[in-house]
Design an enzyme around this catalytic site. Structure first.
Site, PDB file in Angstrom:
ATOM      1  N   ARG A  26      28.498  -4.712  -1.517  1.00 19.44           N
ATOM      2  CA  ARG A  26      28.376  -4.132  -2.874  1.00 19.44           C
ATOM      3  C   ARG A  26      27.029  -3.417  -3.005  1.00 19.44           C
ATOM      4  O   ARG A  26      26.203  -3.440  -2.076  1.00 19.44           O
ATOM      5  CB  ARG A  26      28.507  -5.223  -3.945  1.00 19.44           C
ATOM      6  CG  ARG A  26      27.390  -6.245  -3.910  1.00 19.44           C
ATOM      7  CD  ARG A  26      27.394  -7.114  -5.166  1.00 19.44           C
ATOM      8  NE  ARG A  26      26.148  -7.850  -5.262  1.00 19.44           N
ATOM      9  CZ  ARG A  26      26.043  -9.166  -5.130  1.00 19.44           C
ATOM     10  NH1 ARG A  26      27.120  -9.898  -4.927  1.00 19.44           N
ATOM     11  NH2 ARG A  26      24.861  -9.751  -5.236  1.00 19.44           N
ATOM     12  N   ALA A  59       7.774 -10.863  -0.741  1.00 22.63           N
ATOM     13  CA  ALA A  59       8.735 -10.550   0.329  1.00 22.63           C
ATOM     14  C   ALA A  59       8.786  -9.042   0.582  1.00 22.63           C
ATOM     15  O   ALA A  59       8.787  -8.589   1.736  1.00 22.63           O
ATOM     16  CB  ALA A  59      10.126 -11.063  -0.051  1.00 22.63           C
ATOM     17  N   LYS A  60       8.811  -8.265  -0.499  1.00 27.40           N
ATOM     18  CA  LYS A  60       8.941  -6.803  -0.346  1.00 27.40           C
ATOM     19  C   LYS A  60       7.652  -6.191   0.200  1.00 27.40           C
ATOM     20  O   LYS A  60       7.699  -5.202   0.936  1.00 27.40           O
ATOM     21  CB  LYS A  60       9.337  -6.170  -1.686  1.00 27.40           C
ATOM     22  CG  LYS A  60      10.747  -6.578  -2.158  1.00 27.40           C
ATOM     23  CD  LYS A  60      11.833  -6.176  -1.171  1.00 27.40           C
ATOM     24  CE  LYS A  60      13.229  -6.373  -1.696  1.00 27.40           C
ATOM     25  NZ  LYS A  60      14.273  -6.025  -0.723  1.00 27.40           N
ATOM     26  N   ASN A 105      18.991  -4.464   4.321  1.00 26.06           N
ATOM     27  CA  ASN A 105      19.187  -4.239   2.885  1.00 26.06           C
ATOM     28  C   ASN A 105      19.401  -5.538   2.098  1.00 26.06           C
ATOM     29  O   ASN A 105      19.080  -5.598   0.917  1.00 26.06           O
ATOM     30  CB  ASN A 105      20.400  -3.309   2.699  1.00 26.06           C
ATOM     31  CG  ASN A 105      20.895  -3.286   1.265  1.00 26.06           C
ATOM     32  OD1 ASN A 105      20.311  -2.646   0.408  1.00 26.06           O
ATOM     33  ND2 ASN A 105      21.965  -4.032   0.986  1.00 26.06           N
ATOM     34  N   SER A 158      10.786  -2.370  -2.068  1.00 27.46           N
ATOM     35  CA  SER A 158      10.870  -2.174  -3.524  1.00 27.46           C
ATOM     36  C   SER A 158       9.513  -1.720  -4.040  1.00 27.46           C
ATOM     37  O   SER A 158       8.480  -2.053  -3.441  1.00 27.46           O
ATOM     38  CB  SER A 158      11.235  -3.510  -4.188  1.00 27.46           C
ATOM     39  OG  SER A 158      11.024  -3.448  -5.578  1.00 27.46           O
ATOM     40  N   TYR A 214       9.556 -12.303  -4.932  1.00 31.19           N
ATOM     41  CA  TYR A 214      10.200 -11.042  -4.539  1.00 31.19           C
ATOM     42  C   TYR A 214       9.160 -10.005  -4.110  1.00 31.19           C
ATOM     43  O   TYR A 214       9.320  -9.338  -3.080  1.00 31.19           O
ATOM     44  CB  TYR A 214      11.016 -10.536  -5.729  1.00 31.19           C
ATOM     45  CG  TYR A 214      11.848  -9.299  -5.493  1.00 31.19           C
ATOM     46  CD1 TYR A 214      13.066  -9.366  -4.812  1.00 31.19           C
ATOM     47  CD2 TYR A 214      11.447  -8.065  -5.999  1.00 31.19           C
ATOM     48  CE1 TYR A 214      13.851  -8.220  -4.635  1.00 31.19           C
ATOM     49  CE2 TYR A 214      12.218  -6.926  -5.826  1.00 31.19           C
ATOM     50  CZ  TYR A 214      13.421  -7.013  -5.144  1.00 31.19           C
ATOM     51  OH  TYR A 214      14.191  -5.883  -4.969  1.00 31.19           O
ATOM     52  N   SER A 215       8.092  -9.848  -4.883  1.00 33.05           N
ATOM     53  CA  SER A 215       7.103  -8.818  -4.527  1.00 33.05           C
ATOM     54  C   SER A 215       6.377  -9.212  -3.250  1.00 33.05           C
ATOM     55  O   SER A 215       6.021  -8.338  -2.449  1.00 33.05           O
ATOM     56  CB  SER A 215       6.138  -8.535  -5.681  1.00 33.05           C
ATOM     57  OG  SER A 215       5.468  -9.691  -6.044  1.00 33.05           O
TER      58      SER A 215
END
Ligand SMILES: NC(=O)c1ccc[n+]([C@@H]2O[C@H](COP(=O)([O-])OP(=O)(O)OC[C@H]3O[C@@H](n4cnc5c(N)ncnc54)[C@H](O)[C@@H]3O)[C@@H](O)[C@H]2O)c1
Length: 244
Positions: free
Chosen positions: A13, A156-157, A88, A140, A153-154
């Site tokens: 998706r 990891a990105k 991704n 990101s 998240y930040s």
């Protein structure tokens, strides 16, 4: 373009789906990785096959090393080579640091960063033997600038950007390029979690006046897949949001 192949993680998706379809349209055989929804993965497979290429679906939880290894080896045994790996797959588990526990931090690191490390590790062994290949990491803007509520998240990105630059240096001698794309707000299930009022507010801050769509990222992947002299770069696709 005979026999060229691409692996796209988390492609049942959202952005991953658009990338798989775009690369199939570009003539690549595609390996579509999915975690849970076999039905959605099969629909993506069908859409890809309509472009006359081979498409396989591979189930796995890419936070696990063995499932990353299995994805790469399934694609290899089906296609005999790996030209493109798109890392991704990703999740969010947002919270302010005062409320974020270590499990929520580690789960996001494991799924968004460690999975990319493992898939790149297994794929690069094959690409080194081929003396060609391209790795494209979906990072990101949160990894470039930080974002309140996204310590996990930040991190990891941002880690993905470090991984991109390091692998670009390590693998350049073998004719392998490694780049990252840093999307801003893209219209997928991930962003659909936010209330509409929030999206309207964000859209006002985006110079191009709207959030992006999955095609905007898929076309950038296609561009990098066709570029031989770009490596170690981060391409920001955010409608100008990060201009401030
Ligand atoms: N949507 C945005 O605005 C946005 C912005 C910046 C970056 N991104 C990044 O783009 C990528 C795709 O995001 P999206 O918006 O399409 O999200 P999405 O939630 O729609 O899709 C994420 C995909 O990753 C897969 N996935 C999650 N955990 C997995 C695991 N453990 N193993 C295998 N697959 C797993 C999911 O099954 C799904 O197919 C992510 O890495 C995300 O961080 C998205």
């Amino acid at each position: 373009m005979d026999n060229k192949s691409a692996i796209i993680t988390g492609a049942s998706r959202g952005i991953g789906k658009a990338i798989a379809i775009q690369l199939a349209k570009d003539g690549y055989n595609v390996a579509i990785s999915y975690q849970n929804s076999e039905e959605s993965a099969k629909e993506v497979q069908k859409e890809c096959e309509e472009f006359g290429v081979k498409a396989i679906i591979v189930k796995g939880d890419l936070s696990l090393e063995k499932d990353c290894e299995n994805l790469i080896s399934e694609a290899m045994s089906e296609f005999g080579r790996i030209d493109i790996l798109v890392n991704n797959a990703g999740i969010t588990k947002d919270n302010l640091i005062l409320k974020m526990n270590i499990d929520d931090f580690m789960e996001v690191i494991q799924t968004n960063l460690v999975s990319a490390f493992n898939c790149s590790r297994f794929a690069s062994k094959i690409m080194v033997r081929q003396r060609s290949g391209k790795i494209i990491n979906i990072s990101s803007v949160s990894g470039l600038y930080g974002n309140a509520g996204q310590a996990n998240y930040s991190s990891a990105k941002a880690g993905l950007i470090g991984l991109t630059k390091t692998l670009a240096k390590e693998l350049s001698k073998r004719n392998i390029t490694v780049n990252a794309i840093a999307p801003g707000f893209i219209n997928t299930d991930m962003v659909g979690k936010f209330p509409k009022e929030f999206i309207d507010e964000v859209s006002k801050k985006i110079p191009l006046g709207k959030i992006g769509n999955t095609q905007d990222i898929a076309k950038t992947v296609s561009f990098l897949a066709n570029s031989d002299y770009i490596t170690g770069q981060v391409i920001v696709v955010d409608g100008g949001l990060s201009l401030g």
